[in-house]
Structure formats: C-alpha cells, structure tokens
Design an enzyme around this catalytic site. Structure first.
Site, mmCIF file in Angstrom:
data_model
loop_
_atom_site.group_PDB
_atom_site.id
_atom_site.type_symbol
_atom_site.label_atom_id
_atom_site.label_comp_id
_atom_site.label_asym_id
_atom_site.label_seq_id
_atom_site.Cartn_x
_atom_site.Cartn_y
_atom_site.Cartn_z
ATOM 1 C CG ASP A 1 -4.509 -12.979 8.657
ATOM 2 O OD1 ASP A 1 -4.519 -14.065 8.602
ATOM 3 O OD2 ASP A 1 -5.297 -12.185 9.202
ATOM 4 C CG ASP B 1 -8.881 -16.415 5.971
ATOM 5 O OD1 ASP B 1 -7.923 -16.860 6.133
ATOM 6 O OD2 ASP B 1 -9.960 -16.448 6.861
ATOM 7 C CE LYS C 1 -4.158 2.066 0.279
ATOM 8 N NZ LYS C 1 -5.150 1.825 -0.831
HETATM 9 C C1 IPM Z 1 -3.300 -17.271 10.347
HETATM 10 C C2 IPM Z 1 -4.177 -17.019 11.258
HETATM 11 C C3 IPM Z 1 -3.315 -16.508 12.338
HETATM 12 C C4 IPM Z 1 -3.115 -15.233 11.869
HETATM 13 C C5 IPM Z 1 -4.344 -16.009 13.804
HETATM 14 C C6 IPM Z 1 -5.026 -17.514 14.395
HETATM 15 C C7 IPM Z 1 -3.396 -15.450 14.751
HETATM 16 O O1 IPM Z 1 -5.394 -16.273 10.902
HETATM 17 O O2 IPM Z 1 -2.393 -18.311 10.338
HETATM 18 O O3 IPM Z 1 -3.689 -17.006 9.195
HETATM 19 O O4 IPM Z 1 -3.604 -14.255 11.943
HETATM 20 O O5 IPM Z 1 -1.715 -15.143 11.579
HETATM 21 MN MN MN Z 2 -5.356 -15.911 8.831
#
Ligand code: IPM
Ligand code: MN
Length: 353
Positions: A243, A247, A187
C-alpha cells in the site's frame, strides 16, 4: 468476444471517470465487433446512504455473475471526519477484496516520455523505469486480528503458507513473462511474518531457475524505488508495505491520475485506478480519466484482447503528446482539458485509427 462487466463507479470523481472508461470500451467494442454488457452496482458511501452497507449483497452478486469488474473509487469526507461512524466506505473496499478473493493486486509503474518533467525525480533517473508491484491484498495487518481499547491496541500481521505461496506464484510467473527479475520486499530482519515469506520465496526460487530473485528490506526498497527505479522489474510484497510503496511509486509516473491496476484472485477479476475518490474535485470536470481508461485496457488484456489494449494505450499516449491533458499534467500556459474532453478525444482516436 462477449464480456459481462460489472460497473462500480462509487463516490467522488468515480462516476465521472467511469463514464469515460465505459465510453472507451464501447468504442473498442464497435471497432472490433465485441459485445460488452454492463451492470451498474452500488458501492462505497453511495451504498451506505442507499442501503446502509458499503458493499451490499446485491453488488457482490452482480460482481460474481460478471466476467470482470470495472471499479472507480470509494470514499467520502463525511465519514473521514466522523470518528464514531459505524460503517465506512473503505470497509466496502476491503469486504469486496475479501469476498471476491482478490489476493493479487498488480500495480504497473511506467513513465511517459512527455511527462518525465512532471515527476519530482530527475529525468535521467526515471528514463526507462518500467516495473510492476505485486501487492498481496487480502492478508496481513489489514485483515489480521485487531483490538482496541483506551489504553491498548494492536493489529496482527498474519500470513499463512498457502497465502504466501499463491501470491509468490503470481510474482514469479509475472517475472517469467517480463525481464525475469523478481525483488521480494520484506522486513525479515525484524518481522516473523517476513521471515516466513522469505523462507517460502527461497524454496520457490528453485522452481524458477531462470528468474533472478533478490531480497530487499522495505525501508531500503522505499529509498531504492526513488534513487534507482530502473533497477526493478517485478516487486512482490505484503499488503501494508505494498500500500505504502505504491503511493510512493506513483510519483515516478508524475500523476496518480495515470495509474491503473488489476486485482486478481479466486473469483471475478477487478480493474481500478490506483487513485482514490478525490472528493474536492467532484463535479468539476478536472479529474484525469486516464487511470480509469488504462484500467479498462488492463481488463481487455486480461482476456487476451491485446490489440485492443494496445490501441487504448496508443490513444492515451497520443492524447498526452497532443497536449490534450487535464490540469495536473498540462504544460505551463497550455490549455487544459476536462475529464469529458480528454475521454472523448481518446475515444475518437480509437474510432479513427
Ligand atoms: C489502496 C487504498 C486502500 C488501501 C484504502 C482506501 C483502504 O489506499 O487501494 O491503496 O489501503 O488498500
Ligand atoms: Mn493506498
């Protein structure tokens, strides 16, 4: 090959999927005459309950003494719902990453032909998507100075040159082994830390003339991974962006239960599913063991055991093609299989092929 493996099953579905991961490793060891020895150690909520620390010193020592760590998941709702809890399972995860120096989190994103329909994205967009996200794992806001009172709070997104250089080196080297296309996600139009990342990446580009390097803002990248996932080969980004982005990219594969990862760094490498501990599914024999099993494949490949890793991947693909699947990826009206049954099918395939 002899490998000492630290086994950290953790919480929730962790122990169930870990059992299948280890069973598959044992089948590989038998078939290829390897000797894998396992040492189990406590982490997460289990460790808080037992010794008051989510990543106890004993566990750290077991990890440091091992060639590799196979990790499952940590987390328990009894801590999530308690804002005044002094220690949380997730702190154990962060302590583990920091103490083992696991600065490079490698999260591959690939599709399975037979599961394209499980993704919310259109099949034609997904076909051929195959990239890897390299997430910096021990810096940034997760570990920078924090402050909180009732009126003010902050987290500091801090990175130093050596931290940026070492993760970018992993990214450039990974790109060299793949299709030589690296996308640096940041960013830099707003954040100083991102501007330093970009400056250093531009310097390093000259040492990797064969790599086609481009730069993308995180907001744009979040859209692009969904609208044109085939554009990407290697993505590198800082901790928090990585992170969130991983996801998001998990929906390309169609289920979180299919995604393995590796965390590499200064000490023992660690291999773990991207998904969490899914407490609601604990003990129900419904969790998909494949992310754990593929994490075991990544572990073997890390030590150059590529034939072994490939056989695990082949077995996983065969199980999917044979519709031996856990409920979240089963075809409509198909029989669903449990964690144990899917794991056993994959282990048997390895034995017989
Ligand atoms: C991941 C998880 C962790 C993170 C959490 C559980 C602390 O979301 O491994 O992606 O945020 O890194
Ligand atoms: Mn995560």
């Amino acid at each position: 090959m002899n490998l000492k493996i630290a086994v950290l099953a953790g919480d929730g579905i962790g122990p169930e999927i870990m059992k299948q991961g280890v069973a598959v490793l044992n089948e590989v060891a038998d078939k290829f005459n390897h000797k894998f020895t396992y040492t189990e150690a406590l982490c997460g909520a289990h460790a808080i309950d037992a010794v008051g620390d989510p990543f106890p010193e004993d566990t750290f020592n077991v990890c440091m003494d091992a060639d590799a760590v196979l990790f499952a998941a940590v987390g328990d709702p009894k801590f999530d719902n308690n804002p005044s809890a002094k220690v949380r399972p997730e702190q154990g995860l962060l302590a583990m990453r920091k103490k083992l120096g696991l600065f490079a989190n490698v999260r591959p994103v690939a599709t399975f032909e037979c599961l394209l329909h499980k993704s919310p994205l259109k099949d034609e967009l997904l076909k051929g998507a195959d990239f890897v996200v390299i997430r910096e794992l021990t810096g940034g806001m997760y570990f920078g100075e924090k402050y909180q009172d009732n009126d003010k709070a902050y987290d500091t997104d801090i990175y130093t040159r050596p931290e940026i250089e070492r993760i970018l080196k992993v990214a450039f080297d990974t790109a060299m082994k793949r299709n030589k296309h690296l996308t640096v996600v940041d960013k830099a139009n707003v954040l100083a830390s991102s501007r330093l990342w970009r400056l250093i990446a531009k310097e390093m580009e000259t040492s990797y003339p064969e790599v086609n390097t481009d730069y993308m803002f995180i907001d744009n990248a979040s859209m692009r991974v969904l609208t044109e996932p085939t554009f990407f080969d290697v993505i590198v980004t800082e901790n928090t962006f990585g992170d969130i982005l991983t996801d998001e990219t998990s929906c390309i594969t169609g289920s979180m239960g299919l995604q393995p990862s590796a965390s590499l760094g200064e000490h023992t490498p660690l291999f773990e599913p991207v998904h969490g501990s899914w407490p609601q599914a604990t003990g129900k024999n419904i969790a998909n063991p494949i992310a754990q099993i593929l994490s075991a494949a990544m572990l073997l490949e890390h030590f150059g055991l590529n034939t072994e890793g490939q056989l695990i991947r082949k077995a996983v693909n065969a199980s999917l093609d044979a519709n031996v699947r856990t409920p979240e990826i089963q075809v409509e009206n198909g029989n669903t299989y449990g964690t144990t049954e899917v794991g056993k099918w994959i282990a048997d395939y390895i034995k017989n092929n």
